[in-house]
Enzyme design. Structure first.
Site, short mmCIF file in Angstrom:
data_model
loop_
_atom_site.label_atom_id
_atom_site.label_comp_id
_atom_site.label_asym_id
_atom_site.label_seq_id
_atom_site.Cartn_x
_atom_site.Cartn_y
_atom_site.Cartn_z
N CYS A 170 -13.32 -19.17 2.56
CA CYS A 170 -14.32 -19.71 1.64
C CYS A 170 -14.26 -19.03 0.28
CB CYS A 170 -15.71 -19.58 2.27
SG CYS A 170 -15.77 -20.44 3.83
N GLU A 222 13.05 4.66 -4.67
CA GLU A 222 11.93 4.31 -3.78
C GLU A 222 11.72 2.80 -3.73
OE1 GLU A 222 8.72 6.17 -5.91
OE2 GLU A 222 9.24 8.19 -5.28
N TYR A 250 -2.34 -12.12 -7.70
CA TYR A 250 -1.49 -12.07 -8.89
C TYR A 250 -1.09 -13.45 -9.39
CZ TYR A 250 -0.14 -7.57 -6.60
OH TYR A 250 -0.10 -6.37 -5.95
N TYR A 257 4.57 -6.89 0.80
CA TYR A 257 3.18 -7.04 0.35
C TYR A 257 2.55 -8.31 0.92
CZ TYR A 257 4.99 -3.41 -2.64
OH TYR A 257 5.58 -2.25 -3.08
C1 LIG Z 1 4.79 0.70 -4.77
C2 LIG Z 1 5.65 1.85 -5.11
C3 LIG Z 1 7.03 1.77 -4.92
C4 LIG Z 1 7.73 0.53 -4.45
O1 LIG Z 1 7.64 -0.51 -5.38
P1 LIG Z 1 8.51 -1.84 -5.16
O2 LIG Z 1 8.21 -2.65 -6.34
O3 LIG Z 1 8.03 -2.45 -3.90
O4 LIG Z 1 9.94 -1.42 -5.09
C5 LIG Z 1 7.79 2.89 -5.18
N1 LIG Z 1 7.21 4.04 -5.63
C6 LIG Z 1 5.88 4.14 -5.83
C7 LIG Z 1 5.32 5.42 -6.31
C8 LIG Z 1 5.07 3.05 -5.58
O5 LIG Z 1 3.75 3.16 -5.81
#
Ligand SMILES: *Cc1c(COP(=O)(O)O)cnc(C)c1O
Length: 415
Positions: free
Chosen positions: A343, A273, A316, A371
């Protein structure tokens, strides 16, 4: 390959001078390289080629419809975290059968929409969610395909706000509770157990925690198989880091080799993912210098982009490279902070930089594809930026800048 490069002192994205984009669409402006998106996807796809796999792009990194369609056409699946993201994936023409649904707080409405769309899998994050999903699926007369997201309790060694795989985080099910919950899930009438999932954090620059997490998850999968619950897929999450400054994240080949090596010879399909890795370095945020303000202690370069457009530095303390779109070797660079008009003292895009900036100059904030726009807001009633996608020398507007009218849409003055 580098999709952002200088030609005769001028920054280009693929074949397009960034200055031309700013003139045509105004600033602040997000610009993405289609070739960079493809290159990142294909590098990972190739690295995972030795095993059956699917890359499910994490939509929250950059949910623009054109970005989603680009990945859908490359064969990607999608990782969503809300009903809104599901609607986007469907609007982009993607196959719902390749969608996994993550997140700790799925509502009934979101569950229903995802069941009706026919998604591949729900990544379930708690016992309560499992019970609710069984109910909602029962109401629709369906069986919900389910993975449990386990928390393998490994330290991803990243920023605490983006670390998700530790025992104290809100995400996932403690790995030692998983066998009991899998048995419970197997007994539910409207749930079909198909997989196992984990995601330990974001901007990971070290392979060791990923290897640890994978080993723990695969050991659990083996145990479940022995108990008569073989799985169809293993989802090892996202999190692969990118280079913003001087980080040395593993490249796609090394990351892919690690995962493919562990999956070799297994019966399950591998899912990953990735979000940031696929889009982060494909995008820049273009901004114009409004003023140079010489303060008592430091010089402020005040630009027309702000924390509402790119939140990561404020949220961050993230570092993004900031480069002049046109190099001016005749000027002397000075130490400065690059700040926006919002501001808030936290409204900075870069602190303690050295730049030769002057009023009217264009600056490019690099590595802003992930992001960036997705975390933008209209704070201070600032319209969110437009977005463009560059392919070779072609430019496509993929999102209009907010209008002031759109900021007030849906508000009413009661009598
Ligand atoms: C945010 C997220 C991702 C992706 O994270 P990256 O650091 O952008 O690769 C994958 N899986 C889940 C469950 C997430 O919350």
């Amino acid at each position: 390959m580098n999709f952002l490069h200088r030609r005769a002192d001028r920054l280009h994205l693929e074949e397009v001078p960034l200055a031309r984009l700013a003139e045509a669409y105004g600033t602040p402006l997000y610009a993405y390289s289609a070739a960079a998106l493809s290159a990142a996807y294909q590098a990972l796809d190739q690295a995972l080629a030795p095993v059956p796999h699917r890359i499910c792009y994490a939509v929250k990194a950059n949910p623009n419809l054109a970005v989603l369609r680009h990945f859908a056409r490359l064969g990607a699946g999608f990782d969503i975290v809300s009903g809104g993201e599901l609607a986007r994936v469907l609007a982009a023409g993607a196959d719902p059968g390749r969608v996994v649904f993550s997140g700790v707080g799925k509502s009934r409405t979101e569950m229903r929409a995802a069941l009706e769309a026919g998604i591949h899998c729900f990544n379930v994050e708690s016992e309560a969610e499992l019970a609710r999903l069984d109910l909602v699926a029962g109401e629709l007369g369906r069986a919900a395909p389910v993975s449990l997201r386990v928390n393998p309790d490994v330290d991803a060694k990243t920023h605490p706000y983006i670390s998700t795989g530790l025992r104290q985080n809100k995400f996932g099910i403690p790995i030692e509770d998983a066998p009991r919950l899998y048995r419970a899930a197997a007994g539910l009438a409207h749930v079909r157990v198909v997989g196992l999932d984990c995601h330990i954090g974001s901007q990971l620059t070290d392979l060791a925690p990923m290897a640890d997490a994978a080993d723990r998850v695969l050991a659990l999968a083996d145990r479940l198989a022995q108990e008569g619950m073989p799985l169809e897929h293993i989802d090892l999450g996202g999190g692969l880091g990118i280079r913003y400054r001087d980080e040395t994240p593993p490249n796609a080949a090394a990351y892919g080799a690690l995962l493919a090596g562990r999956m070799q010879g297994r019966r399950e399909t591998l899912l990953v993912e990735p979000g940031r890795y696929l889009v982060g370095n494909a995008g820049v945020l273009l901004t114009r210098v409004e003023y140079i303000k010489r303060g008592a202690e430091r010089t402020f370069v005040i630009v027309d982009a702000a924390m509402n457009d790119l939140l990561r530095p404020a949220l961050y303390d993230a570092w993004h490279a900031i480069e002049p779109v046109e190099l001016r070797p005749e000027r002397t660079p000075v130490p400065c902070d690059v700040v926006g008009p919002v501001c808030e003292t936290s409204d900075f895009l870069g602190r303690e930089r050295v730049l030769a900036a002057a009023e009217g100059d264009l600056l490019a904030i690099l590595s802003a594809g992930a992001y960036g726009m997705s975390m933008s807001s209209t704070y201070n009633s600032r319209p969110r930026p437009a977005e463009v996608m560059v392919t070779g020398n072609e430019i496509r507007l993929i999102r209009e800048r907010d209008s002031i009218a759109s900021l007030m849409a849906g508000e009413w003055l009661p009598d």
